[in-house]
Design a protein around this motif. Sequence first.
Motif, PDB file in Angstrom:
ATOM      1  N   PHE A  97      -7.509   7.578  -3.780  1.00 44.46           N
ATOM      2  CA  PHE A  97      -6.943   6.235  -3.667  1.00 44.46           C
ATOM      3  C   PHE A  97      -5.556   6.287  -3.020  1.00 44.46           C
ATOM      4  CE2 PHE A  97      -4.222   2.897  -5.586  1.00 44.46           C
ATOM      5  CZ  PHE A  97      -4.788   1.802  -4.955  1.00 44.46           C
ATOM      6  N   GLY A  98      -4.752   7.274  -3.411  1.00 47.23           N
ATOM      7  CA  GLY A  98      -3.429   7.433  -2.812  1.00 47.23           C
ATOM      8  C   GLY A  98      -3.505   7.739  -1.323  1.00 47.23           C
ATOM      9  N   ALA A 118       0.824  -1.211   0.000  1.00 46.95           N
ATOM     10  CA  ALA A 118       0.000   0.000   0.000  1.00 46.95           C
ATOM     11  C   ALA A 118       0.860   1.264   0.000  1.00 46.95           C
ATOM     12  CB  ALA A 118      -0.927  -0.010   1.218  1.00 46.95           C
ATOM     13  N   LEU A 119       1.898   1.284   0.813  1.00 43.63           N
ATOM     14  CA  LEU A 119       2.764   2.465   0.873  1.00 43.63           C
ATOM     15  C   LEU A 119       3.553   2.653  -0.412  1.00 43.63           C
ATOM     16  CD1 LEU A 119       4.011   2.187   4.567  1.00 43.63           C
ATOM     17  CD2 LEU A 119       2.390   3.856   3.629  1.00 43.63           C
ATOM     18  N   ALA A 120       3.910   1.550  -1.078  1.00 45.99           N
ATOM     19  CA  ALA A 120       4.589   1.658  -2.370  1.00 45.99           C
ATOM     20  C   ALA A 120       3.667   2.300  -3.400  1.00 45.99           C
ATOM     21  CB  ALA A 120       5.041   0.275  -2.840  1.00 45.99           C
ATOM     22  N   ILE A 153      -2.983   5.883   4.480  1.00 48.82           N
ATOM     23  CA  ILE A 153      -3.602   5.636   5.789  1.00 48.82           C
ATOM     24  C   ILE A 153      -3.596   4.150   6.124  1.00 48.82           C
ATOM     25  CG2 ILE A 153      -5.757   5.778   7.095  1.00 48.82           C
ATOM     26  CD1 ILE A 153      -6.378   8.329   5.415  1.00 48.82           C
ATOM     27  N   VAL A 154      -4.034   3.330   5.168  1.00 50.84           N
ATOM     28  CA  VAL A 154      -4.105   1.887   5.400  1.00 50.84           C
ATOM     29  C   VAL A 154      -2.702   1.291   5.537  1.00 50.84           C
ATOM     30  CG1 VAL A 154      -4.734  -0.321   4.328  1.00 50.84           C
ATOM     31  CG2 VAL A 154      -6.383   1.550   4.402  1.00 50.84           C
ATOM     32  N   GLY A 155      -1.767   1.773   4.725  1.00 52.42           N
ATOM     33  CA  GLY A 155      -0.403   1.262   4.816  1.00 52.42           C
ATOM     34  C   GLY A 155       0.220   1.528   6.167  1.00 52.42           C
ATOM     35  N   VAL A 156       0.076   2.750   6.671  1.00 50.32           N
ATOM     36  CA  VAL A 156       0.621   3.084   7.991  1.00 50.32           C
ATOM     37  C   VAL A 156      -0.084   2.270   9.073  1.00 50.32           C
ATOM     38  CG1 VAL A 156       0.816   4.910   9.724  1.00 50.32           C
ATOM     39  CG2 VAL A 156       1.382   5.392   7.331  1.00 50.32           C
ATOM     40  N   THR A 170      -9.392  -1.729   8.861  1.00 45.95           N
ATOM     41  CA  THR A 170      -9.010  -1.743   7.445  1.00 45.95           C
ATOM     42  C   THR A 170     -10.232  -1.933   6.559  1.00 45.95           C
ATOM     43  OG1 THR A 170      -6.828  -2.642   7.988  1.00 45.95           O
ATOM     44  CG2 THR A 170      -7.569  -2.863   5.704  1.00 45.95           C
ATOM     45  N   GLY A 171     -11.116  -2.852   6.947  1.00 50.55           N
ATOM     46  CA  GLY A 171     -12.335  -3.068   6.173  1.00 50.55           C
ATOM     47  C   GLY A 171     -13.211  -1.832   6.132  1.00 50.55           C
TER      48      GLY A 171
END
Length: 200
Positions: A165-166, A29-31, A171-174, A140-141
Amino acid sequence: MATAVPAQHSDIHAHSRYWVVPAVRAVVALAAAAVITFTRDAHTATFGLIVFGAFAIVDGLATGVLSALLAGRRITRVLFAVQGAIGVIAGVLALALSSSGLGLFLYLVTVWAALTGILELYNGVRERGRDAAARDWLITGALTAVLALVLLFAPADAVLAIGLFGAWAVIVGVFQGIGAATLRGAARDRTPSHGSESGS
């Protein structure tokens, strides 16, 4: 009572390596977020479809395959396998039809986010109080389902849609990175006590 506690402890210990799954998903996700943030002239529908397609395939494979190996209950593994398959299908469609424009980007990301968000949210609700990762699945869901709703009602604008989306990916990646560290620490704390119980 005497047999219930060891059984519960054993069940938790059996999938204590699950922290690998949110760790990999956090990196993916962070990538994706980094590519969107640092690529010049990134906010075009074609670019968005390519980035989302690559993200959805890798995240889908990580979610489905790693959860099948490391998650706890069988139904949990099945639901994450379905979630992963949805991601792979959405990603393949996005890459194969990357020149199809903003409409397809909005449709694919919205449907993907709705389906996978609901599945992950359901897993979190179902396993709440029984699995250490359930809270992370709930959040996350919920975040992913919210992304679907926001894209559904947001103006049809490529810059806005890809930016949303970014932002979701950041947020989800962290959050998943923090969740992975927490699960790993909890698993590490359990291991010595499990060994001492076994030896006594």
